[in-house]
Write a protein that holds these residues in place. Sequence first.
Motif, PDB file in Angstrom:
ATOM      1  N   ALA A 139     -48.076 -25.478 -55.522  1.00 33.51           N
ATOM      2  CA  ALA A 139     -46.823 -24.891 -55.120  1.00 33.51           C
ATOM      3  C   ALA A 139     -45.601 -25.872 -55.043  1.00 33.51           C
ATOM      4  O   ALA A 139     -45.998 -26.935 -54.633  1.00 33.51           O
ATOM      5  CB  ALA A 139     -46.887 -23.889 -54.237  1.00 33.51           C
ATOM      6  N   GLY A 140     -44.555 -25.517 -55.512  1.00 33.14           N
ATOM      7  CA  GLY A 140     -43.488 -26.194 -55.163  1.00 33.14           C
ATOM      8  C   GLY A 140     -42.108 -25.559 -54.942  1.00 33.14           C
ATOM      9  O   GLY A 140     -42.103 -24.459 -54.315  1.00 33.14           O
ATOM     10  N   ALA A 141     -41.003 -26.460 -55.373  1.00 34.38           N
ATOM     11  CA  ALA A 141     -39.656 -25.768 -55.114  1.00 34.38           C
ATOM     12  C   ALA A 141     -39.403 -24.104 -55.698  1.00 34.38           C
ATOM     13  O   ALA A 141     -38.812 -23.628 -54.966  1.00 34.38           O
ATOM     14  CB  ALA A 141     -38.497 -26.666 -55.606  1.00 34.38           C
ATOM     15  N   ASN A 142     -39.992 -24.222 -56.737  1.00 38.30           N
ATOM     16  CA  ASN A 142     -39.676 -22.622 -57.177  1.00 38.30           C
ATOM     17  C   ASN A 142     -40.414 -21.752 -56.491  1.00 38.30           C
ATOM     18  O   ASN A 142     -40.309 -20.340 -56.681  1.00 38.30           O
ATOM     19  CB  ASN A 142     -40.659 -22.663 -58.864  1.00 38.30           C
ATOM     20  N   ASP A 143     -41.567 -22.279 -55.619  1.00 33.19           N
ATOM     21  CA  ASP A 143     -42.253 -21.269 -54.725  1.00 33.19           C
ATOM     22  C   ASP A 143     -41.594 -21.207 -53.302  1.00 33.19           C
ATOM     23  O   ASP A 143     -42.217 -20.444 -52.153  1.00 33.19           O
ATOM     24  CB  ASP A 143     -43.632 -21.328 -54.490  1.00 33.19           C
ATOM     25  N   GLY A 144     -40.234 -21.833 -53.299  1.00 36.21           N
ATOM     26  CA  GLY A 144     -39.723 -21.784 -51.819  1.00 36.21           C
ATOM     27  C   GLY A 144     -40.086 -22.879 -50.879  1.00 36.21           C
ATOM     28  O   GLY A 144     -39.780 -22.812 -49.699  1.00 36.21           O
ATOM     29  N   LEU A 145     -40.775 -23.807 -51.347  1.00 39.12           N
ATOM     30  CA  LEU A 145     -41.351 -25.058 -50.420  1.00 39.12           C
ATOM     31  C   LEU A 145     -40.047 -26.037 -50.521  1.00 39.12           C
ATOM     32  O   LEU A 145     -39.411 -26.275 -51.376  1.00 39.12           O
ATOM     33  CB  LEU A 145     -42.491 -25.733 -51.028  1.00 39.12           C
ATOM     34  N   LYS A 146     -40.096 -26.538 -49.303  1.00 42.16           N
ATOM     35  CA  LYS A 146     -39.191 -27.493 -48.999  1.00 42.16           C
ATOM     36  C   LYS A 146     -39.966 -28.845 -48.051  1.00 42.16           C
ATOM     37  O   LYS A 146     -40.844 -28.720 -47.733  1.00 42.16           O
ATOM     38  CB  LYS A 146     -38.020 -27.071 -48.262  1.00 42.16           C
ATOM     39  N   ARG A 147     -39.275 -29.945 -48.264  1.00 36.92           N
ATOM     40  CA  ARG A 147     -39.645 -31.032 -47.507  1.00 36.92           C
ATOM     41  C   ARG A 147     -39.911 -30.700 -45.883  1.00 36.92           C
ATOM     42  O   ARG A 147     -38.940 -29.919 -45.539  1.00 36.92           O
ATOM     43  CB  ARG A 147     -38.749 -32.435 -47.693  1.00 36.92           C
ATOM     44  N   ASP A 148     -40.764 -31.320 -45.191  1.00 35.30           N
ATOM     45  CA  ASP A 148     -40.911 -31.194 -43.819  1.00 35.30           C
ATOM     46  C   ASP A 148     -41.220 -29.869 -43.201  1.00 35.30           C
ATOM     47  O   ASP A 148     -40.822 -29.345 -42.337  1.00 35.30           O
ATOM     48  CB  ASP A 148     -39.732 -31.620 -43.148  1.00 35.30           C
ATOM     49  N   MET A 149     -42.237 -29.024 -44.234  1.00 35.37           N
ATOM     50  CA  MET A 149     -42.817 -27.739 -43.888  1.00 35.37           C
ATOM     51  C   MET A 149     -44.467 -28.116 -43.249  1.00 35.37           C
ATOM     52  O   MET A 149     -44.940 -28.914 -43.939  1.00 35.37           O
ATOM     53  CB  MET A 149     -42.765 -26.659 -45.075  1.00 35.37           C
ATOM     54  N   THR A 150     -44.676 -27.321 -42.428  1.00 34.51           N
ATOM     55  CA  THR A 150     -45.965 -27.410 -41.797  1.00 34.51           C
ATOM     56  C   THR A 150     -47.145 -27.017 -42.876  1.00 34.51           C
ATOM     57  O   THR A 150     -46.729 -25.838 -43.412  1.00 34.51           O
ATOM     58  CB  THR A 150     -45.987 -26.644 -40.448  1.00 34.51           C
ATOM     59  N   VAL A 151     -48.295 -27.477 -42.856  1.00 30.15           N
ATOM     60  CA  VAL A 151     -49.276 -27.139 -43.881  1.00 30.15           C
ATOM     61  C   VAL A 151     -50.634 -26.944 -42.866  1.00 30.15           C
ATOM     62  O   VAL A 151     -50.793 -27.802 -42.049  1.00 30.15           O
ATOM     63  CB  VAL A 151     -49.459 -28.185 -44.952  1.00 30.15           C
ATOM     64  N   LEU A 152     -51.027 -25.736 -43.048  1.00 28.96           N
ATOM     65  CA  LEU A 152     -52.296 -25.443 -42.204  1.00 28.96           C
ATOM     66  C   LEU A 152     -53.461 -24.711 -43.239  1.00 28.96           C
ATOM     67  O   LEU A 152     -53.003 -24.390 -44.262  1.00 28.96           O
ATOM     68  CB  LEU A 152     -51.781 -24.651 -40.807  1.00 28.96           C
ATOM     69  N   ASN A 153     -54.470 -24.509 -42.614  1.00 29.91           N
ATOM     70  CA  ASN A 153     -55.428 -23.789 -43.018  1.00 29.91           C
ATOM     71  C   ASN A 153     -56.100 -22.853 -42.120  1.00 29.91           C
ATOM     72  O   ASN A 153     -55.653 -22.738 -40.998  1.00 29.91           O
ATOM     73  CB  ASN A 153     -56.531 -24.353 -44.056  1.00 29.91           C
ATOM     74  N   GLY A 154     -57.409 -22.114 -42.580  1.00 26.86           N
ATOM     75  CA  GLY A 154     -57.949 -21.411 -41.444  1.00 26.86           C
ATOM     76  C   GLY A 154     -58.274 -21.800 -40.155  1.00 26.86           C
ATOM     77  O   GLY A 154     -58.692 -21.320 -39.031  1.00 26.86           O
ATOM     78  N   ASP A 155     -58.482 -23.321 -40.093  1.00 29.86           N
ATOM     79  CA  ASP A 155     -59.097 -24.048 -39.084  1.00 29.86           C
ATOM     80  C   ASP A 155     -57.971 -24.790 -38.243  1.00 29.86           C
ATOM     81  O   ASP A 155     -58.175 -24.988 -36.894  1.00 29.86           O
ATOM     82  CB  ASP A 155     -60.002 -25.149 -39.483  1.00 29.86           C
ATOM     83  N   GLY A 156     -56.821 -25.003 -38.556  1.00 28.70           N
ATOM     84  CA  GLY A 156     -55.824 -25.510 -37.913  1.00 28.70           C
ATOM     85  C   GLY A 156     -54.697 -26.586 -38.749  1.00 28.70           C
ATOM     86  O   GLY A 156     -54.511 -25.885 -40.033  1.00 28.70           O
ATOM     87  N   LEU A 157     -54.069 -27.507 -38.036  1.00 27.51           N
ATOM     88  CA  LEU A 157     -53.236 -28.221 -38.761  1.00 27.51           C
ATOM     89  C   LEU A 157     -53.923 -29.120 -39.898  1.00 27.51           C
ATOM     90  O   LEU A 157     -54.616 -29.919 -39.813  1.00 27.51           O
ATOM     91  CB  LEU A 157     -52.714 -29.158 -37.921  1.00 27.51           C
ATOM     92  N   VAL A 158     -53.032 -28.980 -40.981  1.00 25.35           N
ATOM     93  CA  VAL A 158     -53.544 -29.711 -42.353  1.00 25.35           C
ATOM     94  C   VAL A 158     -52.892 -31.062 -42.447  1.00 25.35           C
ATOM     95  O   VAL A 158     -52.996 -32.119 -42.795  1.00 25.35           O
ATOM     96  CB  VAL A 158     -53.711 -29.098 -43.409  1.00 25.35           C
TER      97      VAL A 158
END
Length: 314
Positions: A139-158
Amino acid sequence: MRDTRESRLLLVLLIAIAFALITVDIRGGEDSPVDGARQGAATVFGPIENGVSAAVDPVGNAIEAVRESGDRHDRVARLERDNAALKAKLGSDDRNRSKARQLDRILKTAGTGQYGIKGAQVIAIGAAQGFSWTVTIDAGANDGLKRDMTVLNGDGLVGRVTTVGPHTATVLLANDPDFTVGTRMESTDELGFASGQGDRPFRVEMLNGKAKVKKGDRLVTFGSQADKPFVPGVPVGEVTRVDPSGGDLTRTVYVTPFVSFTKLDIVGVVVEAPRKDPRDEVLPAKPKPTPTPTVTVTVTPSANAPADGQQQEQ
């Protein structure tokens, strides 16, 4: 026999007689006058024919077996292809079920924390930007992503997004030595900064050198200004070791992350921060302690024992 005129005449005569007998046999049908002779010949020559047939049959059977072996080979090959296709389908189904489970957990985390997320899949692992612990997501800019966004999953901080392309993005994982995130201790609200250490637990410097921390305490992200690069309340990990306080201004603890960074697949990028800090709500429920069984021993007095409990003299 010599080839003389008499022998040739005898041969022609025998042939003529044979044709005459064949004609009579055909016209006579079942009442043919030569039927008895035919049956006698069958009695004499039948066993010989059976022997010849027994000798010839294996050859015929072998030829037939060769023909059928090709058919069997084709059937086996077809069955093997069908089995391979079935295994691939089952594997695909297992894979889809695994993805569905991961996505369900991410959605549950996002719903509890009120995070707006964009789902993505890890498609590559490597040092894309010179970092030692990074992954690439689809996923990238065309999906609304920007630099310095938090990434997580079902367990916690990725981790956090570091580089964004039109269709892909690079994520710096939280266990990278260059990664630092502000943390808050569950219940006590003690603040600190967690740093990645590769495949070892996070190193967390508590701002309060006298903070009361014990093994099993859990941490979440404290959050950043304007929620970048970190939104608050994302589970980080659990304290597994506490260094003794030596009177320093800070105190060091070691935290095992909730996320397994070697098993990343489906992740969620937080594209919309929560309206309020979810605090500890995103943390999973603590397991209930196992009760310790209590054993009560009851002593039954012997029938020969004295009533006052004193030992009788011998």
